[in-house]
Design an enzyme around this catalytic site. Structure first.
Site: not given
Ligand code: IDP
Ligand code: MG
Length: 149
Positions: A9, A49, A112, A115, A126
């Protein structure tokens, strides 16, 4: 053999972690089948997303992933999807296992670093969003015989 979509990212690119992140996946044995630097459009980010549309973090997440260049890759290997998710660590860096990318380089879920696809159907969907079929290359590395029976 599985394929998964990984994105470094904008925070990973800006923090100069591209080499470190690729090194970890590559050292584990995953093979790069596709790789490029790109800037994600809003349209592509919203498609990527789509499952999160309507959630409070959707808009912020789309804004962030489109905010600068990213590195997208297709990684290939036995159990590639689960292995890559494990190497990445849990979604929330403060809950991710020490030694994982998200734990070692992050603190907050909104930044984080990586992805990774979360299952076979997601990976296929994807990969099709980011790569044309001819951009993914199947090949054997000399060392691949040492990674699996
Ligand atoms: P993942 O990336 O581990 O698959 P997902 O639940 O699919 O996690 O969420 C996608 C992305 O959305 C996360 O990697 C993060 O960047 C963002 N995200 C998820 N939950 C939150 C939140 O509570 N606050 C802010 N960003 C979030
Ligand atoms: Mg995800």
């Amino acid at each position: 053999m599985e394929r998964t979509l990984i994105i470094i990212k904008p925070d990973g690119v800006q923090r100069a972690l591209v080499g470190e992140v690729i090194r970890r996946f590559e050292a584990r044995g995953l093979r790069i089948a596709g790789l490029k630097l790109m800037q994600i459009s809003r349209e592509l980010a919203e498609a990527h997303y789509a499952e999160h549309r309507g959630k409070p973090f959707f808009e912020g997440t789309v804004k962030f992933i489109t905010s600068g260049p990213v590195v997208v890759m297709c990684l290939e290997g036995p159990n590639a999807i689960a292995a890559a998710r494990q190497t990445m660590g849990a979604t929330r860096p403060h809950e991710a296992a020490p030694g994982s990318i998200r734990a070692d380089f992050g603190l907050d879920v909104s930044r984080n670093i990586v992805h990774g696809s979360d299952g076979p159907e997601t990976a296929a969907r994807e990969l099709a969003l980011y790569f044309k079929p001819e951009e993914l290359i199947s090949y054997q590395r000399a060392g691949d015989v040492w990674l699996k029976e």
